[in-house]
Design an enzyme around this catalytic site. Structure first.
Site, PDB file in Angstrom:
ATOM      1  N   SER A 133       0.842  -1.193   0.000  1.00 28.55           N
ATOM      2  CA  SER A 133       0.000   0.000   0.000  1.00 28.55           C
ATOM      3  C   SER A 133       0.877   1.244   0.000  1.00 28.55           C
ATOM      4  O   SER A 133       2.087   1.155   0.024  1.00 28.55           O
ATOM      5  CB  SER A 133      -0.898  -0.004   1.230  1.00 28.55           C
ATOM      6  OG  SER A 133      -0.104   0.037   2.382  1.00 28.55           O
TER       7      SER A 133
ATOM      8  N   SER B 261       1.956   3.251   1.957  1.00 22.94           N
ATOM      9  CA  SER B 261       2.969   3.498   2.969  1.00 22.94           C
ATOM     10  C   SER B 261       4.266   2.747   2.653  1.00 22.94           C
ATOM     11  O   SER B 261       5.266   2.881   3.317  1.00 22.94           O
ATOM     12  CB  SER B 261       2.448   3.111   4.348  1.00 22.94           C
ATOM     13  OG  SER B 261       1.889   1.829   4.320  1.00 22.94           O
TER      14      SER B 261
ATOM     15  N   THR C 289      -5.050  -0.302   3.031  1.00 21.75           N
ATOM     16  CA  THR C 289      -4.554  -1.612   3.372  1.00 21.75           C
ATOM     17  C   THR C 289      -5.738  -2.410   3.874  1.00 21.75           C
ATOM     18  O   THR C 289      -6.469  -1.934   4.729  1.00 21.75           O
ATOM     19  CB  THR C 289      -3.528  -1.499   4.520  1.00 21.75           C
ATOM     20  OG1 THR C 289      -2.455  -0.693   4.074  1.00 21.75           O
ATOM     21  CG2 THR C 289      -3.004  -2.845   4.931  1.00 21.75           C
TER      22      THR C 289
ATOM     23  N   HIS D 262      44.356 -36.921 -16.334  1.00 26.30           N
ATOM     24  CA  HIS D 262      45.584 -36.466 -17.010  1.00 26.30           C
ATOM     25  C   HIS D 262      46.405 -35.492 -16.150  1.00 26.30           C
ATOM     26  O   HIS D 262      47.452 -35.020 -16.581  1.00 26.30           O
ATOM     27  CB  HIS D 262      45.248 -35.857 -18.379  1.00 26.30           C
ATOM     28  CG  HIS D 262      44.748 -34.440 -18.340  1.00 26.30           C
ATOM     29  ND1 HIS D 262      43.419 -34.097 -18.431  1.00 26.30           N
ATOM     30  CD2 HIS D 262      45.425 -33.274 -18.235  1.00 26.30           C
ATOM     31  CE1 HIS D 262      43.298 -32.787 -18.384  1.00 26.30           C
ATOM     32  NE2 HIS D 262      44.503 -32.257 -18.262  1.00 26.30           N
TER      33      HIS D 262
ATOM     34  N   ASP E 230      38.703 -39.507 -18.634  1.00 18.67           N
ATOM     35  CA  ASP E 230      39.728 -38.657 -18.002  1.00 18.67           C
ATOM     36  C   ASP E 230      39.256 -38.189 -16.621  1.00 18.67           C
ATOM     37  O   ASP E 230      39.020 -37.007 -16.396  1.00 18.67           O
ATOM     38  CB  ASP E 230      40.000 -37.457 -18.931  1.00 18.67           C
ATOM     39  CG  ASP E 230      41.151 -36.596 -18.446  1.00 18.67           C
ATOM     40  OD1 ASP E 230      41.864 -37.018 -17.513  1.00 18.67           O
ATOM     41  OD2 ASP E 230      41.321 -35.495 -19.005  1.00 18.67           O
TER      42      ASP E 230
ATOM     43  N   SER F 256      42.119 -27.566 -16.012  1.00 16.15           N
ATOM     44  CA  SER F 256      41.908 -29.013 -16.107  1.00 16.15           C
ATOM     45  C   SER F 256      41.491 -29.616 -14.776  1.00 16.15           C
ATOM     46  O   SER F 256      42.015 -29.245 -13.730  1.00 16.15           O
ATOM     47  CB  SER F 256      43.205 -29.705 -16.537  1.00 16.15           C
ATOM     48  OG  SER F 256      43.385 -29.516 -17.910  1.00 16.15           O
TER      49      SER F 256
END
Ligand SMILES: *[C@@H]1O[C@H](CO)[C@@H](O)[C@H](O)[C@H]1NC(C)=O
Ligand SMILES: *[C@@H]1O[C@H](CO)[C@@H](O)[C@H](O)[C@H]1NC(C)=O
Ligand SMILES: *[C@@H]1O[C@H](CO)[C@@H](O)[C@H](O)[C@H]1NC(C)=O
Ligand SMILES: *[C@@H]1O[C@H](CO)[C@@H](O)[C@H](O)[C@H]1NC(C)=O
Ligand SMILES: *[C@@H]1O[C@H](CO)[C@@H](O)[C@H](O)[C@H]1NC(C)=O
Ligand SMILES: *[C@@H]1O[C@H](CO)[C@@H](O)[C@H](O)[C@H]1NC(C)=O
Length: 760
Positions: free
Chosen positions: A264, A266, A339, A515, A566, A688
């Site tokens: 609202s 406010s 509200t 690796h 790998d 890697s």
């Protein structure tokens, strides 16, 4: 000055004259100024505009906190020339209520910064703080000092908080004490407490507040945090350090969370965004637990705007992701003024009624309901919500209140009262629930996000994989670690010196690329760099390469270096201590990952893959070294019909002479890089072994391991390099190496904590 004064007087008169025909009049700035402070207007001087006074820390506006411009052009409350608006020093409630002791210094009033000390008459002992300071939020620090002597009573002397009076001096079982606040103070918390058989008082020590007394984000975070955590878990679920195994006993039944945010007049526009972000933060925090509540989320003024409908959860039509999307996309249109709190309560009552109808009375018994309101309660126009609250209680308690098997724990109503001028008398009585405070008083919506951020401290949650902080505050090293707590560096000081990135996949294992090691490397030459509060470099007990990894397997087929499979696991000498800066990432096909993805019931590996890799261009990330720690690379995995074109570029790599890219790039690889639709980042040598990952809310799931690429695009020391047209990277897809991961990580015959892999 004189002229403007008479003009406004004239204008006011005109407004008065035309009242009958409903002409709106503007307010004036006369006598609005505040000495020592300033004010803001929500809609200039137009009717409906809200004026909010502001003072420096430790001061508060007096006599008014806010003013509202009314349709006839007058302010409510009206400014008074004989009582000019000013900033007054914040006062703390009177501590001279201590029984059986002395307060120093004795003063009429106590202001910010004033220090008081307390001692007890002889024969009495003190509990609480012997010295307290009056803080800028209008509270004394520490805790209420209490002088008592052992009287053999069942309950301890509950004391008298500053500013309060207590009725009741008997502390035996079933004895009651009642509190009230003196002067213009009002009471927050338990008005009445009863001494229980277990020697404890019911409820919580109340406190006396001035209109200018606020709770700090830290206080709210602790109070609300402990209450909501209790709802979300049982105490065991967070503590798995002892046995090394995870115990997850979530309360059975369904948790329904209803959230209402006041928009609202406010509440200002920027504040609306703040409130929305705070709600998103709250939902994310909740999602880091292994519960999946149903949500009903509304914004309201004099109307209710539903953003998320709880009934869609019952139908399985909505997922957590779309809840957050809906929230983000919601725009405030031409909102209505006023509200209507009662309307919101009625809206939630209605939803609860539908749920009850849908699931039936029996199953509704297992539903718990948590209602959370954000409002200042000002300018309420729908009447008191109290009768609605009574009906909601009636529905949830099923008329069992006070009897054995009381259902009070099935309903919690929290109110976050936020604003410059809070209507406590209207709001506080709406709260309900057991275990701790349900009413919080805050000055600014901005504080909410901080509050919710702190509610669930990632460091407390031990067992959850991939949990991380998904924002940065300082951007320093520790901050980065909180974002990537699973990140490790793998330092190989063996035959070929090399540094790789790896990921912590359990307290005892690091996953990286095969690796990164050369035939003949010994575990003792490998160090793992991770900060867990202990020694930074961890020793490795064992290097485990995938049994199918063979770099030279396809030399004869035109692939000099063949990187299929790998992947490698490193068993650590000592498990890593889990905290907010050191925590495993989630890996595919485990139960933990299903929980992280909010997959309910018995889930499958395939389901996880469908959630994580659903698009034919799927956004993923991996890390590269960059001061102060790492930077995130942004790539798209090309899947489905996009994959063929992507992997074709493998033929451009050095050392590949075959004409068929599939010889080098098996189905076990994910492909990223290139410029089509998105300019991807490209991997550099040091990247890697790092995790290719995807975030799902506050959890991170690893999808792949960075393996090899077609081009050496990186040359500078800065690793955040973009792809060229032809460069591509290939990453091992973890979904294709599950038997390997399961064999070691899922092995429950060993002396480490195994992960639970899904059966299918
Ligand atoms: C009120 O102020 C607005 C601009 O601030 C102006 O356009 C309007 O004419 C004013 N109304 C009256 C009745 O003075
Ligand atoms: C303006 O309207 C309010 C009620 O809306 C009334 O209380 C107030 O007295 C009015 N002020 C003037 C100057 O008429
Ligand atoms: C209260 O604050 C003062 C000043 O910050 C501090 O010295 C004191 O230890 C605090 N007392 C308690 C009980 O926290
Ligand atoms: C977990 O439990 C152990 C003993 O049961 C206790 O020492 C430890 O502090 C608990 N940890 C947490 C985070 O509660
Ligand atoms: C929930 O737990 C309680 C007690 O443990 C049990 O009586 C009840 O049947 C359970 N409900 C469901 C839906 O499993
Ligand atoms: C790797 O593959 C090559 C070619 O097939 C084979 O000769 C070699 O024995 C393999 N190495 C291992 C360790 O399996």
């Amino acid at each position: 000055m004189g002229t403007s004064g008479s003009w406004s007087w004239l204008a006011a008169l005109l407004c008065l004259l035309s009242l009958g025909v409903e002409v709106l009049c503007n307010c004036t700035r006369n006598d609005l100024d505040i000495e020592g402070g300033e004010y803001t207007l929500s809609k200039n001087l137009l009717p409906g505009s809200l004026l909010i006074y502001q003072c420096h820390d430790g001061y508060y506006p007096y006599p008014a906190l806010t003013r509202l411009c009314q349709p006839n052009g007058s302010w409510r409350p009206p400014p008074k020339r004989f009582l000019p608006q000013r900033c007054k020093r914040v006062e703390c409630p009177d501590p001279n209520v201590l029984e059986n002791g002395n307060v120093f210094p004795g003063q009429e009033k106590y202001y910010v910064g004033d220090v008081t000390s307390y001692d007890c008459y002889s024969g009495y002992t003190m509990r609480g703080s012997p010295s307290r300071v009056c803080l800028p939020n209008g509270k004394w620090n520490g805790s209420t000092p209490i002088c008592s002597r052992d009287s053999g009573d069942a309950c301890p002397d509950p004391g008298v908080p500053p500013g309060a009076s207590r009725v009741g001096n008997m502390f035996g079982i079933d004895d009651r004490v009642k509190y009230s606040c003196n002067g213009n103070l009002f009471l927050i918390g338990s008005k009445e407490r009863v001494c229980q058989e277990n020697g404890q008082w019911t409820g919580k020590e109340p406190a006396c507040y001035f209109k200018h007394t606020y709770d700090t984000p830290k206080e709210v975070s602790e109070e609300f945090g402990s209450a909501i955590k209790d709802t979300l878990t049982t105490s065991q679920s967070l503590n798995d350090t002892q046995e090394g195994r995870k115990i997850r006993i979530s309360k059975n039944g369904t948790l329904n969370i209803y959230i209402a945010v006041d928009i609202s007049e406010s509440i200002k526009e920027e504040e609306f965004d703040e409130a929305r972000n705070a709600v998103i933060t709250l939902i994310r925090k909740i999602s880091s637990f292994s519960v999946s509540p149903n949500y009903d989320i509304v914004f309201f003024s004099s109307e209710v705007y539903r953003v998320v409908n709880i009934l869609d959860f019952l139908d399985g039509k909505i997922k957590l992701n779309s809840v957050i999307e809906n929230l983000k996309n919601f725009k405030v249109g031409n909102k209505n003024t006023g509200t209507d709190l009662n309307l919101v309560f009625k809206a939630f009552e209605g939803q609860m009624g539908f749920i009850k109808e849908r699931v039936g009375k029996e199953r509704f018994k297992d539903h718990r309901h948590v209602l959370i309101f954000f409002t200042d309660g000002a300018y309420n126009m729908g009447g008191s919500p109290q009768p609605t609250v009574a009906r909601i209680k009636n529905m949830v308690y099923m008329n069992q209140l006070g009897e054995a098997g009381s259902r009070e724990e099935y309903l919690d109503i929290y109110v976050f009262a936020i604003g410059a001028d809070i209507f406590d008398e209207d709001l506080q009585p709406l709260t309900t629930g057991t275990g701790g405070e349900h009413y919080f008083r805050m000055k600014k919506i901005v504080e909410l996000q901080e509050t919710f951020d702190k509610i669930i401290d990632e460091s407390e949650v031990v067992g959850l994989c991939g949990l991380h902080r998904n924002y940065e505050t300082t951007g320093d090293k520790t901050d980065k670690r909180r974002k990537y707590p699973w990140l490790v560096f793998v330092i190989n000081q063996g035959i070929k010196r090399k540094t790789c990135i790896g990921s912590l996949v359990s307290p005892d294992f690091v996953l990286t690329a095969a690796h990164c090691f050369t035939f003949g490397d010994e575990a003792e030459h490998i160090k793992i760099d991770i900060e867990d509060g202990g020694k930074r470099e961890k020793k490795v007990k064992k290097i485990i390469l995938h049994e199918n990894y063979n770099l030279t397997a396809k030399v004869n087929e035109g692939v000099d270096e063949f990187y299929d499979y790998d992947v490698a696991l490193l068993r650590l000498e000592e498990p890593v201590r889990i905290s907010d800066v050191a925590r495993p990432i989630c890996i595919p096909c485990t139960q933990e990952t299903s929980d992280a993805l909010n997959l309910v019931g018995e889930s499958t590996c395939k389901q996880q893959e469908e959630v994580l890799l659903k698009n034919h261009r799927e956004r993923l990330s991996f890390l590269t070294r960059r001061e102060p720690l790492v930077a995130e690379k942004d790539v798209f995995a090309k899947l489905g019909e996009n994959r063929d074109l992507c992997i074709k570029k493998a033929l451009l790599a050095q050392g590949i002479t075959t004409k068929d890219e599939r010889v080098a790039v098996t189905d076990n690889f994910l492909c990223t890089g290139g410029l089509v639709e998105h300019r991807d980042h490209i991997a550099c040598t040091g990247d890697s072994g790092g995790a290719v990952f995807k975030n799902h809310e506050q959890r991170t799931v690893q999808i792949g391991v960075v393996s090899w690429g077609t081009h050496q695009v990186c040359s500078s020391t800065d690793g955040l390099v973009e792809s060229i047209d032809d460069s591509r990277d290939f990453h091992i897809n973890l979904f294709r190496v599950i038997p390997f991961l399961n064999k070691y990580l899922g092995d429950d015959s060993q002396d480490y904590t195994p992960l639970k892999f899904l059966k299918n």
